[in-house]
Design a protein around this motif. Sequence first.
Motif, PDB file in Angstrom:
ATOM      1  N   VAL A 177       0.826  -1.211   0.000  1.00 48.12           N
ATOM      2  CA  VAL A 177       0.000   0.000   0.000  1.00 48.12           C
ATOM      3  C   VAL A 177       0.862   1.262   0.000  1.00 48.12           C
ATOM      4  O   VAL A 177       1.742   1.439   0.847  1.00 48.12           O
ATOM      5  N   ALA A 178       0.596   2.129  -0.975  1.00 50.82           N
ATOM      6  CA  ALA A 178       1.228   3.445  -1.019  1.00 50.82           C
ATOM      7  C   ALA A 178       0.289   4.512  -0.499  1.00 50.82           C
ATOM      8  O   ALA A 178       0.735   5.549   0.016  1.00 50.82           O
ATOM      9  N   ALA A 179      -1.017   4.280  -0.628  1.00 56.35           N
ATOM     10  CA  ALA A 179      -2.018   5.228  -0.134  1.00 56.35           C
ATOM     11  C   ALA A 179      -3.333   4.490   0.067  1.00 56.35           C
ATOM     12  O   ALA A 179      -3.692   3.599  -0.705  1.00 56.35           O
ATOM     13  N   ALA A 180      -4.035   4.877   1.123  1.00 54.52           N
ATOM     14  CA  ALA A 180      -5.366   4.329   1.407  1.00 54.52           C
ATOM     15  C   ALA A 180      -6.335   5.490   1.533  1.00 54.52           C
ATOM     16  O   ALA A 180      -6.030   6.495   2.184  1.00 54.52           O
ATOM     17  N   GLY A 181      -7.496   5.358   0.919  1.00 51.70           N
ATOM     18  CA  GLY A 181      -8.486   6.417   0.976  1.00 51.70           C
ATOM     19  C   GLY A 181      -9.379   6.296   2.203  1.00 51.70           C
ATOM     20  O   GLY A 181      -9.759   5.200   2.607  1.00 51.70           O
ATOM     21  N   VAL A 182      -9.708   7.442   2.789  1.00 52.62           N
ATOM     22  CA  VAL A 182     -10.629   7.505   3.930  1.00 52.62           C
ATOM     23  C   VAL A 182     -11.982   7.972   3.409  1.00 52.62           C
ATOM     24  O   VAL A 182     -12.064   8.969   2.683  1.00 52.62           O
ATOM     25  N   ASN A 183     -13.038   7.253   3.789  1.00 52.57           N
ATOM     26  CA  ASN A 183     -14.386   7.576   3.337  1.00 52.57           C
ATOM     27  C   ASN A 183     -15.366   7.539   4.498  1.00 52.57           C
ATOM     28  O   ASN A 183     -15.181   6.765   5.443  1.00 52.57           O
ATOM     29  N   PRO A 184     -16.458   8.329   4.434  1.00 46.26           N
ATOM     30  CA  PRO A 184     -17.475   8.267   5.490  1.00 46.26           C
ATOM     31  C   PRO A 184     -18.031   6.874   5.714  1.00 46.26           C
ATOM     32  O   PRO A 184     -18.395   6.522   6.832  1.00 46.26           O
ATOM     33  N   VAL A 185     -18.082   6.071   4.649  1.00 48.70           N
ATOM     34  CA  VAL A 185     -18.605   4.709   4.815  1.00 48.70           C
ATOM     35  C   VAL A 185     -17.734   3.908   5.774  1.00 48.70           C
ATOM     36  O   VAL A 185     -18.218   2.970   6.431  1.00 48.70           O
ATOM     37  N   ASP A 186     -16.462   4.283   5.920  1.00 48.27           N
ATOM     38  CA  ASP A 186     -15.569   3.544   6.819  1.00 48.27           C
ATOM     39  C   ASP A 186     -16.054   3.635   8.267  1.00 48.27           C
ATOM     40  O   ASP A 186     -16.092   2.618   8.970  1.00 48.27           O
ATOM     41  N   PHE A 187     -16.432   4.840   8.720  1.00 46.93           N
ATOM     42  CA  PHE A 187     -16.886   4.940  10.115  1.00 46.93           C
ATOM     43  C   PHE A 187     -18.302   4.401  10.275  1.00 46.93           C
ATOM     44  O   PHE A 187     -18.675   3.929  11.361  1.00 46.93           O
ATOM     45  N   ARG A 188     -19.095   4.433   9.216  1.00 47.47           N
ATOM     46  CA  ARG A 188     -20.440   3.858   9.303  1.00 47.47           C
ATOM     47  C   ARG A 188     -20.370   2.339   9.437  1.00 47.47           C
ATOM     48  O   ARG A 188     -21.123   1.729  10.202  1.00 47.47           O
ATOM     49  N   ILE A 189     -19.451   1.723   8.703  1.00 42.72           N
ATOM     50  CA  ILE A 189     -19.244   0.275   8.844  1.00 42.72           C
ATOM     51  C   ILE A 189     -18.709  -0.036  10.234  1.00 42.72           C
ATOM     52  O   ILE A 189     -19.162  -0.971  10.901  1.00 42.72           O
ATOM     53  N   ARG A 190     -17.731   0.748  10.692  1.00 42.62           N
ATOM     54  CA  ARG A 190     -17.114   0.504  12.002  1.00 42.62           C
ATOM     55  C   ARG A 190     -18.128   0.616  13.141  1.00 42.62           C
ATOM     56  O   ARG A 190     -18.057  -0.106  14.143  1.00 42.62           O
ATOM     57  N   ASN A 191     -19.085   1.510  13.006  1.00 42.49           N
ATOM     58  CA  ASN A 191     -20.109   1.677  14.040  1.00 42.49           C
ATOM     59  C   ASN A 191     -21.169   0.580  14.000  1.00 42.49           C
ATOM     60  O   ASN A 191     -22.003   0.497  14.899  1.00 42.49           O
ATOM     61  N   GLY A 192     -21.155  -0.235  12.947  1.00 44.43           N
ATOM     62  CA  GLY A 192     -22.143  -1.289  12.836  1.00 44.43           C
ATOM     63  C   GLY A 192     -23.447  -0.846  12.215  1.00 44.43           C
ATOM     64  O   GLY A 192     -24.424  -1.601  12.199  1.00 44.43           O
ATOM     65  N   TRP A 193     -23.468   0.358  11.658  1.00 44.98           N
ATOM     66  CA  TRP A 193     -24.707   0.907  11.108  1.00 44.98           C
ATOM     67  C   TRP A 193     -25.057   0.282   9.759  1.00 44.98           C
ATOM     68  O   TRP A 193     -26.194   0.405   9.313  1.00 44.98           O
ATOM     69  N   MET A 194     -24.084  -0.339   9.111  1.00 41.21           N
ATOM     70  CA  MET A 194     -24.310  -0.843   7.757  1.00 41.21           C
ATOM     71  C   MET A 194     -24.040  -2.335   7.649  1.00 41.21           C
ATOM     72  O   MET A 194     -23.706  -2.851   6.590  1.00 41.21           O
ATOM     73  N   ALA A 230      -4.977   8.946  -7.342  1.00 43.61           N
ATOM     74  CA  ALA A 230      -5.482   7.633  -7.750  1.00 43.61           C
ATOM     75  C   ALA A 230      -6.375   7.027  -6.684  1.00 43.61           C
ATOM     76  O   ALA A 230      -7.454   6.494  -6.980  1.00 43.61           O
ATOM     77  N   VAL A 231      -5.957   7.104  -5.425  1.00 43.69           N
ATOM     78  CA  VAL A 231      -6.712   6.445  -4.371  1.00 43.69           C
ATOM     79  C   VAL A 231      -8.024   7.167  -4.058  1.00 43.69           C
ATOM     80  O   VAL A 231      -8.905   6.612  -3.398  1.00 43.69           O
ATOM     81  N   ALA A 232      -8.175   8.375  -4.555  1.00 44.31           N
ATOM     82  CA  ALA A 232      -9.410   9.124  -4.330  1.00 44.31           C
ATOM     83  C   ALA A 232     -10.513   8.741  -5.311  1.00 44.31           C
ATOM     84  O   ALA A 232     -11.670   9.134  -5.132  1.00 44.31           O
ATOM     85  N   LEU A 233     -10.180   7.955  -6.329  1.00 49.30           N
ATOM     86  CA  LEU A 233     -11.143   7.672  -7.404  1.00 49.30           C
ATOM     87  C   LEU A 233     -12.115   6.513  -7.164  1.00 49.30           C
ATOM     88  O   LEU A 233     -13.291   6.635  -7.515  1.00 49.30           O
ATOM     89  N   PRO A 234     -11.678   5.368  -6.641  1.00 56.16           N
ATOM     90  CA  PRO A 234     -12.555   4.201  -6.669  1.00 56.16           C
ATOM     91  C   PRO A 234     -13.929   4.403  -6.065  1.00 56.16           C
ATOM     92  O   PRO A 234     -14.936   4.051  -6.684  1.00 56.16           O
ATOM     93  N   VAL A 235     -14.024   4.954  -4.868  1.00 52.61           N
ATOM     94  CA  VAL A 235     -15.333   5.117  -4.228  1.00 52.61           C
ATOM     95  C   VAL A 235     -16.115   6.256  -4.856  1.00 52.61           C
ATOM     96  O   VAL A 235     -17.259   6.093  -5.296  1.00 52.61           O
TER      97      VAL A 235
END
Length: 302
Positions: free
Chosen positions: A34-51, A117-122
């Motif tokens: 990994v050279a870069a990982a993207g941070v997204n709001p869905v990450d904390f929603r998954i972590r909280n168990g909401w999704m 590049a890492v900002a594109l997928p989501v």
Amino acid sequence: MEAIVYERFGGPDVLSFTEADRPEPGPGQVRVKVAAAGVNPVDFRIRNGWMRAKFPVTFPMIPGLEVAGVVDALGEGVTAFAVGDEVFGHSDTGAYAEYALATHVVAKPAALAWEQAVALPVAGETSERVLRRLELAAGETLLVHGAAGVVGSVGVQLAVARGATVIGTASLDNHAFVRELGAVPVAYGPGLVERVRALAPQGIDAVYDAAGKDTLPDSVELRGGTASRVVTIAALDAAEHGVEFSGAALADPEPVYEAQARLVAEGRLRIRHAETFPLSEAVKALELSEGGHAKGKLVLIP
């Protein structure tokens, strides 16, 4: 390898920066250093168990859907890539780590920085998927909630490129940015319906909700009382309003990744970068994301 891991649902306090086993690629997978990982709001929603219904979690969990880096190992049957290739795409095992496995990746153009590049997928795949679902056509008027956010701003640009008129909700300090993207900015909050109707007396043909904060009642009202052609990626109360929640990625996202990477490299698609953090400070990045005030993409670097 070093990684961000959590073993139960909860807030940022459940995250730990620790050692985890380096994953081994299975059939059809590549392992990415990994050279870069993207941070997204869905990450904390998954972590909280909401999704959990849409994103099942197996503990221990490494978060992070977006990865960019160098191919480090190949799984059985992989012929499209070689060790040493620079790629970006969707992580199968969690990108908040030194290594991640991936099935859906494409070659990174040399002109793109890792952060681009890492900002594109989501943002890119989500917006393309939603606009297809809305069947947005040239000449129509689209309302985008959260137009200044990373996902919403990509949606604005793709809709404008399709020939649509776009009205985008945003805070006042982001109106100039939304206008630069080709949309008509409008303040969110009480009175939104009246403000939008003043800007679009002919009506709103479709709504793309990338914000998810009390957006759906106004969206349905602006669509004449129907949830038809209203799609949200963020409102967890979508079913209560009869609105479609779009969470499942395209089965074959690679052509979208490739096309949008070319647009970014050519300067025809813009993704605003906010800040880069070392992997060890992932909690700080996630807190900023959860607060909803990051002015652009947040990126982690192992």
